[in-house]
Design an enzyme around this catalytic site. Structure first.
Site, PDB file in Angstrom:
ATOM      1  N   CYS A 669       0.856  -1.192   0.000  1.00 49.57           N
ATOM      2  CA  CYS A 669       0.000   0.000   0.000  1.00 49.57           C
ATOM      3  C   CYS A 669       0.890   1.240   0.000  1.00 49.57           C
ATOM      4  O   CYS A 669       1.703   1.424   0.903  1.00 49.57           O
ATOM      5  CB  CYS A 669      -0.908  -0.008   1.219  1.00 49.57           C
ATOM      6  SG  CYS A 669      -2.031   1.403   1.269  1.00 49.57           S
ATOM      7  N   CYS A 814     -10.032  -3.672 -10.439  1.00 47.93           N
ATOM      8  CA  CYS A 814     -10.663  -2.662  -9.590  1.00 47.93           C
ATOM      9  C   CYS A 814     -11.203  -1.499 -10.417  1.00 47.93           C
ATOM     10  O   CYS A 814     -12.389  -1.228 -10.407  1.00 47.93           O
ATOM     11  CB  CYS A 814      -9.677  -2.148  -8.535  1.00 47.93           C
ATOM     12  SG  CYS A 814     -10.218  -0.630  -7.718  1.00 47.93           S
ATOM     13  N   CYS A 951       6.518  14.053 -37.703  1.00 51.02           N
ATOM     14  CA  CYS A 951       7.802  13.688 -38.313  1.00 51.02           C
ATOM     15  C   CYS A 951       8.727  14.900 -38.394  1.00 51.02           C
ATOM     16  O   CYS A 951       9.934  14.793 -38.191  1.00 51.02           O
ATOM     17  CB  CYS A 951       7.571  13.103 -39.701  1.00 51.02           C
ATOM     18  SG  CYS A 951       9.064  12.418 -40.460  1.00 51.02           S
TER      19      CYS A 951
END
Length: 1009
Positions: A669, A814, A951
């Site tokens: 955590c 989740c 580019c």
């Protein structure tokens, strides 16, 4: 090698950079007369084909039709609302938000399964449904600036992709096998007319298990009005054939040439032949003709819609009939009478038959037109003209041919009623008249006996059951009962199927209990695929589980997730009572990684939520209850404490005693808990991880997993420590520590309390997936065959497969639940099954997941160098119109073929684990002699210049951009970096192809020895 001479920082590519954006240092102007002329050079919106340019052109013109790019963009916009109003507006009650959700995750089979489960003609309805007055009518996004979702286009897209898969429908084997059903399921059932309503009814009867279902069709082709009266540019015959094939997959039989009233063929004759239930789906077969047109014929220039549209369809719908029909030649001015959908089909078809001018004339005003906006808009765009407030007075003929039409004027009163002013009339010149004033049952009414008709001329039925009021064995639906749209007809057949089922079972003494209907879902061999997987002795029914996070806040939430189909769950992390926490608020915020994007599909979240506020005793009791009620699901207890042997031992033993299948050690955590010496404080140190795993190993026989933090230099070292300490596996990864964003006043969000303080939180969601994939693959390469549970952006079956290929066995989820709800798991399940099934079919191996390969199209060399705007688009249209004049409209482009059988066994989920690992390694192992360059498909290019700009300012100045055509051209300077492809907004417009010359790097200056 020789490099640049002079200043190396000097800009040399002046010509290539000519159109590259630069900062404006002053305002500019251009005279209005010049800008008016210039804008025509770039016009796209008003340059579609129109009027007589459309002759012989039956290509799809629906503005709702979507490419894969458009479908993914539109589906991502959908809110997937609670109690979604769109579903309430759909006659067939499609779970619209679910199928759109599946499209957004590139699970097109899952979307099609949802659609066909409730609507067997899902592709037809996706193409022709008047969604603006049905599902789209209540879309909550209509309350926003961007407007409602293109539901019809999304439905068409998903079902068309499924059509390309060519997978048969089968009856759900979890239902009672046909051989074990009672005799009542062998009852003879007849359906008259093979249009949408009968196809729907027969399909559901087949799914229920009825084995003697026969459709009697008067024509030599099937599909009813879908085939004969809806033009090819809205609905082609291939679609009708496809949906009928799905119906026939269930054993439904069809007899052709069975016309009511001919050769003694009637409703009553079928009953006498032993048919126990009969369904009438014949539509309204005869036109309503105004007396003004009595005795007029097509040779004179008059058609009814019932005559004109079938002629057009037979000539333009490839595969519909074997006859070599020709389009009606309407070379001149055409008047179409009526303001319904059929009238507008006639009007737009008239242009394709050569009309130079088409005028739609109707009795009412624009605001009272019956036609849906989808039809009217196409007619308007194609330059049909409109003449409201008129009523036919008489036809003017010369030499037996129509030359004009006289009309009365009509007026709308204050009461809303229309009246005819016979003092006002006028004449409109025309060469042809098409009447679309509706249809009626006509002469076949007698053959429908004992069916009776009401004062409106429609069948007299009980609309709740579709049963005739005069014969309990006779059922009706569609146009015959006044439900004129295809989707309403489909729903009538669906409704009737259930009531036919109830009636037949009652005849045989098997009453069906009252309650909601339970019609079987659409089912194919894909749904038989096994996606179970075993890991550490635990048998997971599927690899999708809830992560130890907000979706697992309570046991009741885990219970609800199991009811929706989740395979496992990890509890919210719990601790000993001495370590109980209290959360702050607010604590979960949307991510900023997707820019200013609000609503569904957030790419990331940040949270500063701590572990569970509930006690360890609550969770231990909850685990026992969940295992009692869901013995086939895996429940893993997530535990946390500080670096204390006694605490880890106590928690591990409690988890084992609770009945949990396994344990997850939360060593990761990233916020809050680390300050208490827990979570991250333990998980960043290999020595601490090693000892904690040793303690837990000594305390329990259950398999346990160390949940790892990505907030370290090298995660595989932490995984090795867990492995050496005795952990059975690892979970990778927990959230990534971050600060999501600051407001303009310097306050962060979330800001807590009056002081507006914050802290670093855990970032989750798709933004973390690259980190998670790297972590999982790194651990797998370091520890072969070591069990891994992956978490971090697994928001789809597509993402799950990536984690499996990198070495994970299951995934924890989740953020995607936070974005939506627990039902998303069904999307993941069908998506994963589809992926595995497709690997068993040789013809599907070239697909990219569920994205079909690009169709090989023979490009017209005449169109080269002609972009799709301005004068170039007009020239493209001219060339296309010219070539359409000689096109063979009856040539079948994609003939329907039988569904192939699998050529290989369907692989198991276990077979997918580690597939990518052999190809992930060191940079030095990458081939430098196998270079690629960019190739731009001019036909797909929309001329935005994104490739050119990136580019120039982030790459090698290797793309030229034509100042007139805006067509990009890749030069020999291309190094194959792939940046152009990465920013291109059109999938597959740019591809990387092998370089044909030897790549020589530009070193800038001469290389010094």
């Amino acid at each position: 090698m020789t490099g640049h001479t002079g200043d190396v920082s000097q800009v040399h590519d002046i010509e290539i950079l000519a159109l590259n954006p630069t900062v404006n240092k002053h305002a500019t102007f251009k005279p209005t007369i010049v800008s008016k002329k210039d804008k025509e050079n770039w016009a796209r919106l008003d340059h579609c084909k129109k009027g007589c340019e459309l002759k012989n052109d039956f290509e799809d013109v629906k503005p709702t039709t979507l490419t894969e790019r458009g479908a993914l963009f539109e589906s991502a916009r959908c809110l997937k609302c609670a109690d979604a109003p769109c579903q309430k507006g759909c006659p067939t009650q499609l779970d619209i938000k679910s199928f759109i959700s599946s499209i957004s995750t590139k699970n097109y089979y899952g979307a099609a399964k949802t659609i066909f489960s409730d609507n067997p003609l899902g592709l037809t309805c996706g193409m022709v449904c008047p969604v603006s007055s049905l599902c789209q009518y209540g879309c909550n996004l209509a309350a926003t600036e961007e407007g409602p979702i293109n539901i019809g286009g999304l439905q068409q897209f998903a079902t068309e992709v499924f059509k390309k898969m060519n997978i048969p429908q089968i009856r759900d084997p979890s239902l009672t096998p046909l051989s074990q059903l009672p005799e009542s399921y062998k009852a003879k059932i007849a359906l008259i007319g093979c249009g949408p309503t009968s196809i729907s009814c027969a399909t559901f009867l087949g799914r229920l298990g009825y084995t003697d279902v026969t459709i009697f069709e008067k024509e030599q082709y099937l599909g009813g009005l879908s085939s004969s009266e809806i033009p090819n540019y809205r609905l082609n015959y291939e679609v009708v054939e496809f949906e009928i094939k799905l119906m026939k997959d269930l054993g439904v039989k069809v007899e052709y040439g069975k016309r009511l009233g001919e050769n003694g063929f009637t409703v009553e004759s079928l009953q006498k032949q032993g048919y126990e239930a009969i369904y009438l789906g014949i539509g309204m077969p005869e036109p309503k003709i105004d007396p003004v047109f009595n005795e007029l014929t097509s040779d004179q220039g008059f058609f009814s819609s019932k005559e004109f549209l079938p002629k057009v369809s037979k000539a333009s719908k490839a595969g519909m009939c074997g006859c070599k029909s020709q389009l009606p030649q309407l070379n001149g001015r055409v008047i179409v009478l009526g303001a319904g959908d059929t009238a507008f089909d006639c009007a737009t078809s008239a242009f394709r038959c050569g009309a130079s001018r088409v005028t739609v004339c109707f009795r009412r005003g624009f605001s009272d037109m019956r036609a849906v906006p989808e039809e009217v808009d196409i007619a308007k765009d194609e330059r049909c003209e409109f003449l409201p407030y008129v009523l036919p007075k008489q036809v003017i003929k010369r030499d037996g041919k129509v030359v004009a039409m006289e009309f009365y004027k009509t007026e709308k009163g204050d009461d809303g009623n229309y009246s005819v002013d016979e003092d006002q009339f006028f004449r409109v010149k025309c060469d042809y008249i098409i009447s679309a004033f509706g249809s009626q049952i006509g002469s076949v009414a007698e053959s429908c006996s004992p069916l009776q008709f009401n004062k409106w001329g429609t069948a007299d039925i009980d609309p709740m059951t579709m049963t005739s009021k005069h014969a309990e064995w006779l059922f009706c639906g569609g146009d015959l009962v006044g439900n004129g749209t295809t989707v309403e007809a489909v729903n009538d057949g669906k409704t009737a199927s259930w009531n036919i089922h109830k009636y037949l079972q009652s005849l045989h003494g098997i009453p069906i209990p009252d309650g909601p209907p339970q019609l079987p879902n659409f089912f194919t061999p894909i749904d038989l695929v096994d996606i179970s997987v075993e890991m550490c002795g635990m048998k997971f029914p599927n690899p999708f589980g809830l992560a130890s996070a907000t979706p697992a806040t309570s046991a009741a939430m885990i219970r609800r997730s199991f009811e929706q189909g989740w395979g496992f769950a990890v509890t919210k992390t719990f601790s000993l009572d001495k370590d109980l926490v209290t959360n702050v608020s607010p604590r979960i915020v949307r991510g900023t990684t997707s820019g200013h994007h609000f609503g569904p599909g957030q790419g990331a979240f940040l949270n500063i939520e701590l572990i569970s506020e509930k006690t360890c005793h609550y969770w231990c009791k909850a685990i026992g209850e969940l295992k009692r009620d869901f013995p086939d699901r895996i429940v893993i207890a997530s535990i946390m404490c500080g670096f204390n042997k006694e605490d880890w031992t106590q928690l591990a033993k409690m988890a084992e005693a609770s009945g949990a299948d396994g344990i997850e050690l939360n060593l990761s955590c990233p916020h809050g808990m680390g300050e208490k010496g827990m979570g991250l404080a333990c998980g960043q140190d290999t020595e601490l991880v090693f000892h904690i795993c040793q303690w837990v190993r000594a305390a329990t026989r259950l398999p346990f997993f160390a949940k790892l933090t990505p907030n370290v230099t090298e995660i595989k070292e932490i995984a090795k420590a867990a492995h050496d300490g005795g952990a059975d596996g690892v979970t990778a990864i927990n959230t990534v520590s971050g600060l999501m964003g600051l407001k303009g006043d310097s306050n962060a969000w979330p800001a807590i309390g009056d002081e507006k303080r914050t802290t670093y939180g855990g970032v989750s969601g798709n933004a973390t997936r690259p980190i998670a994939l790297r972590a999982v693959s790194s651990i797998r390469k370091s520890l072969p065959d070591y069990p891994i549970m992956a978490t971090g952006g697994a928001d789809s079956a597509d993402a799950t497969i990536q984690f499996l290929h990198c070495g994970a066995s299951v995934v924890q989820i989740c953020s995607s639940v936070q974005n939506q709800d627990f039902t998303v798991v069904q999307d993941y399940i069908t998506g994963l099954k589809t992926y595995l099934y497709m690997q068993s079919r040789e013809d599907l191996l070239q697909w990219d997941g569920q994205s079909p390969p690009n169709e090989i199209i023979n490009k017209n060399p005449k169109l080269k160098g002609l972009p799709k705007f301005g004068k170039y688009l007009l020239e493209r249209n001219r060339i296309d119109t010219e070539e359409k004049q000689n096109i063979d409209l009856q040539k079948v482009k994609n003939p329907l073929v039988p569904s192939p059988n699998p050529t290989h066994p369907v692989p198991s989920l276990k077979d997918q684990i580690n597939r990518a690992i052999p190809r992930i390694g060191r940079h030095d192992d990458l081939k430098r002699d196998q270079q690629v360059v960019a190739l731009i498909d001019e036909d797909k290019c929309i001329n935005c210049g994104k490739c050119y700009m990136t580019c120039n300012d982030s790459g090698y100045q290797a793309i030229k951009f034509d100042g007139k055509t805006h067509i990009p051209l890749v030069t020999d300077l291309c190094t194959g970096c792939d940046l152009c492809l990465s920013v291109c907004p059109v999938p597959d417009c740019i591809t990387m192809v092998p370089r044909e010359t030897i790549y020589v790097p530009d070193r800038g200056l001469t290389v010094q020895n």
